[in-house]
Design an enzyme around this catalytic site. Structure first.
Site, PDB file in Angstrom:
ATOM      1  N   SER A 656       0.814  -1.215   0.000  1.00 30.43           N
ATOM      2  CA  SER A 656       0.000   0.000   0.000  1.00 30.43           C
ATOM      3  C   SER A 656       0.843   1.258   0.000  1.00 30.43           C
ATOM      4  O   SER A 656       0.320   2.355  -0.223  1.00 30.43           O
ATOM      5  CB  SER A 656      -0.940   0.005   1.211  1.00 30.43           C
ATOM      6  OG  SER A 656      -0.207   0.036   2.425  1.00 30.43           O
ATOM      7  N   LYS A 699      -6.333   4.555   8.261  1.00 31.72           N
ATOM      8  CA  LYS A 699      -5.233   5.382   7.780  1.00 31.72           C
ATOM      9  C   LYS A 699      -5.627   6.856   7.748  1.00 31.72           C
ATOM     10  O   LYS A 699      -4.855   7.724   8.187  1.00 31.72           O
ATOM     11  CB  LYS A 699      -4.805   4.903   6.394  1.00 31.72           C
ATOM     12  CG  LYS A 699      -4.178   3.512   6.385  1.00 31.72           C
ATOM     13  CD  LYS A 699      -3.851   3.038   4.977  1.00 31.72           C
ATOM     14  CE  LYS A 699      -3.195   1.662   5.008  1.00 31.72           C
ATOM     15  NZ  LYS A 699      -2.898   1.161   3.646  1.00 31.72           N
TER      16      LYS A 699
END
Length: 813
Positions: A656, A699
């Site tokens: 990611s 996140k």
């Protein structure tokens, strides 16, 4: 396209459940939920598996814990079992021919207890009536008459023999060694001197007569023994007739009652025969002689052999049994034979100490077991396979094979097995069994998969409201109003990070209902609304986020470096997710890139020190493919770049961060600074497309918390993949900050779109002549790569002396 055009609209940041769609004021108005929620595929598989009666079509329910596997199968089985006939009762009885092998008797449901009661009544009856009959005057008279008859016969034979011996000058006398024929003289026995003085002819005559009479005596003794045997037979026949008269009219009705069960009739015949052969056991026992100072126990005959051990008794009105064995050890599954410790440490057992297992109780119905528990318990899995293969339940001492000496024990007759076995377990155990256990596919042919998330539909939303109502009613919780149910549904969507799907982790949702009810009760509320659901979630977070707060403190005070303002070349904020047991949160990580002359290419510092996993390494290597495809069509790639997560001391895994690494590399090559107020997440492929990632909500919220601690400027935010927009289920605080313009969420589909947002400079599209627009990011990167290639070529040229000697390497490519 301007960076503002990449902003995600506020309405796309979180799915909000509209409470107005519910037509109730309280979940108390609902009835209980029937069946499961949204598991149509699993329900169809279960229906098929339960309908198949062929051997081997047992079921494996695969899925994550808390998805309703146990509750669903139990609910379905309760409905199905009611319509099925109850299975047979099973009893163990004494085997009079082979006592070590008790006999298993099947009887219709409810009849096993009746048979045991009938045998107890029979035993009570004969224990009273047989002694009475044995002590009756009629029995004694007949017995005396039989004995006298045989005594008279014996007396007559001895009298005839004695008369004949007397006529021959002999007498019949009893000695220590028994009856003997001795010669007589003048009414007395011959002396040895008189016998020796006889003439040889006379002595021979006496000897011959003695032998003849002795043979006749032997014939008489032989006849006496036969008469004694006949006497015993006659007395036994008398006892048998007495026993038949005493128990026959009580046993005959039992034989009529169980006329349709041949195995039971055979057992009753064996009971009758054993009773008649052991009438003496029913007579009053004479106490043993007592020794002064030592009291000897009185030995009473045992009648356990006439008892019936009802192993399994089923209710004729309750249908097929459903047994859920939570501790499937060998003994709990297959039964056991218990022992009684006697004085001196001697262990004894009998058929009445045979105890049933879960398979016995579930026979004719359904058995539910946990797959993991079956596999970790010794002997359970192998024995279960054997039982299914042979269609029988055999009670054995599995430890016998490990003993040095064989211990005498019972070998009960096996019981035929007709049960549907249902194992519940994870996908991992399912795949391990499927590939590593050869016989698994033979015995468990049906798999029912329980999904951990399901597509949201209007009907499903209403079913969740029914679930809330059923759970509140079942556990006595405060009921929920529409806003409370809506908040629960929003949390169900957040659990799967999808605005179009809902979680089926009902265990976690049930905990939320309990906690929300607790806080509402403490607050004096009558119903649970959205406020109390949010409080329950906040309190749960507070109980678990100590480490997250500590990291936020380090980020806020600068212990962990993270810029949220300004612009820096070759530096960018990446985002990662940390999971600690039951708590997950996001945190930013500074990522730096340095570019130098050289041919080393991409150097992943995490990989060099073995702190990165293979997926992360793959993401870094993809960057080389992207750069080669975009900038190395007319020249080689000749540079060295080091990529590093600063202040990272633990392992790194996942791809990611690959887009963030690429943005940092493009910034370092182009010399354009990157906005530090924007954190980036998303993986990238070799064509520059931004791919979706997981944990997007954690996140975003993790970086928002850092920006909030350092001060929101209105220019900060997070850039996510466009595909992840549907996964946004952000907290109310983040949504409100975005709505107020204090924080932003950008979504991009390509690297070019992302680099424009981060630098404020257009990426630049490739022109027909193979160049990029001047001043664009791609133009600056391309020019930098060209200059690096030229420098390397110049630095790589050998001097003339080395060329003359033939020692040059030639021009670098």
């Amino acid at each position: 396209m301007a960076a503002s055009d990449r902003l995600v609209p506020v309405e796309r940041l979180c799915w909000v459940c509209d409470p107005a769609q519910f037509r109730f004021t309280s979940t108390e108005e609902f009835t209980n939920l029937e069946g499961s929620i949204g598991q149509e595929r699993a329900l169809a598989a279960i229906e098929f598996g339960l309908g198949m009666t062929n051997n081997g079509f047992n079921l494996y329910l695969a899925g994550e814990p808390g998805t309703g596997r146990s509750s669903t199968i139990c609910s379905m089985l309760r409905r199905k079992a009611k319509e099925e006939p109850p299975p047979s009762d099973w009893c163990y009885v004494h085997n009079f021919d082979n006592p070590d092998s008790p006999i298993a008797l099947p009887l219709p449901a409810g009849k096993g207890g009746e048979l045991a009661a009938d045998l107890r009544e029979l035993l009570d009856y004969v224990r009273v009536n047989i002694p009475t009959a044995l002590e009756s005057k009629e029995y004694e008279t007949n017995r005396v008459a039989i004995i006298e008859t045989f005594q008279e016969k014996n007396g007559e034979m001895f009298a005839d023999l004695e008369k004949e011996a007397g006529e021959q000058g002999f007498a019949l006398q009893r000695t220590v060694s028994g009856l003997v024929i001795v010669p007589q003289k003048e009414g007395r026995n011959f002396t040895q001197e008189e016998y020796d003085s006889l003439e040889p002819e006379e002595r021979e005559r006496v000897d011959n007569l003695g032998r003849e009479l002795t043979e006749k005596l032997n014939d008489v003794l032989r006849q006496v023994r036969e008469n004694e045997k006949a006497l015993r037979d006659a007395l036994a026949q008398l006892d048998r007739e007495l026993g038949l008269s005493a128990v026959g009219h009580h046993l005959n009705p039992l034989k009529e009652k169980y006329a349709g069960f041949q195995k039971v009739l055979a057992y009753l015949e064996s009971v009758q025969e054993d009773l008649l052969l052991n009438l003496e056991d029913f007579k009053p026992q004479v106490p043993p002689p007592q020794i002064p100072g030592l009291k000897l126990p009185r030995q009473e005959p045992t009648f356990e052999r006439y008892q019936v051990n009802v192993l399994v008794e089923n209710d004729p009105d309750r249908g097929a049994p459903i047994v859920s064995e939570t501790n499937p050890t060998y003994n709990n599954l297959f039964g056991r034979i218990e022992n009684i410790m006697q004085v001196g440490g001697v262990a004894t057992t009998n058929f009445t100490l045979i105890k049933p297992g879960a398979l016995h109780r579930a026979n004719g119905g359904y058995l539910i077991v946990d797959a993991r528990e079956v596999l970790i318990n010794p002997f359970a899995w192998e024995s279960l396979k054997r039982a299914i293969r042979n269609s029988e339940i055999r009670i054995e001492d599995v430890l016998e094979q490990y003993r040095f000496m064989t211990v005498v024990s019972l070998k009960p007759e096996p019981v035929p097995l007709h049960a549907k076995i249902i194992m519940i377990g994870s996908y991992l155990i399912y795949y391990l069994l499927f590939y590593l256990e050869p016989e698994y596919r033979k015995f468990f042919k049906v798999k029912a998969e329980f999904d951990s998330n399901i597509k949201r539909t209007p009907q499903l939303v209403q079913d969740y409201a029914l679930f809330v109502a059923s759970h509140c009613r079942k556990e006595g919780l405060l009921h929920f109003d529409p806003s409370g149910v809506a908040a629960v549904l929003e949390h169900a969507a957040r659990l799967v990070e999808d605005q179009e799907r809902l979680s089926t982790q009902f265990m976690e949702l049930s905990d939320l209902l309990r906690e929300a009810s607790f806080w509402a009760t403490n607050g004096g509320a009558e119903l649970v609304d959205r406020t109390w659901v949010k409080k329950a979630l906040d309190e749960k977070t507070y109980r678990s986020n100590r480490l997250e707060e500590r990291l936020q403190e380090f980020l806020a005070d600068g212990t962990i470096l993270c810029d949220t303002e300004g612009s820096v070349v070759g530096q960018i904020n990446g985002l990662s997710v940390m999971t600690l047991a039951d708590y997950t949160f996001g945190r930013p990580s500074r990522l730096t890139v340095r570019v130098t002359l050289g041919r080393a290419g991409m150097v992943n510092i995490e990989r060099e020190v073995k702190l990165s996993g293979p997926i992360h390494d793959k993401g870094v290597l993809i960057l080389t493919g992207y750069l080669g495809g975009k900038f190395a069509q007319d020249k080689p790639l000749s540079f060295s770049a080091s990529i590093c997560f600063e202040q990272s001391y633990e392992g790194i895994e996942g791809d990611s961060a690959s887009s963030a690494e690429l943005y940092g590399l493009l910034s370092a090559l182009s010399g354009l600074p990157v906005r530090q107020g924007i954190a980036v997440t998303g993986s990238v492929n070799q064509h520059g497309q931004i791919q979706p990632i997981g944990g997007v909500n954690y996140k975003v919220e993790g970086f928002f918390a850092v920006c909030k601690a350092k001060g929101l400027t209105g220019d900060q935010g997070v850039m996510i993949p466009k595909i992840n927009e549907r996964n946004l289920m952000l907290s109310d605080e983040v949504v409100q900050a975005v709505q107020a313009g204090e924080f932003h969420i950008w979504s991009v589909e390509t690297v070019d779109q992302g680099i424009e947002v981060l630098t404020g400079v257009p990426a630049g599209e490739l022109q027909p002549d193979g160049s990029y627009p001047e001043g664009s990011v791609n133009f600056l990167v391309n020019e930098r790569l060209k200059s690096m290639v030229e420098r390397l070529r110049k630095l790589g040229k050998p001097d003339e002396k080395e060329t003359a000697k033939g020692g040059g390497e030639g021009e670098a490519s």
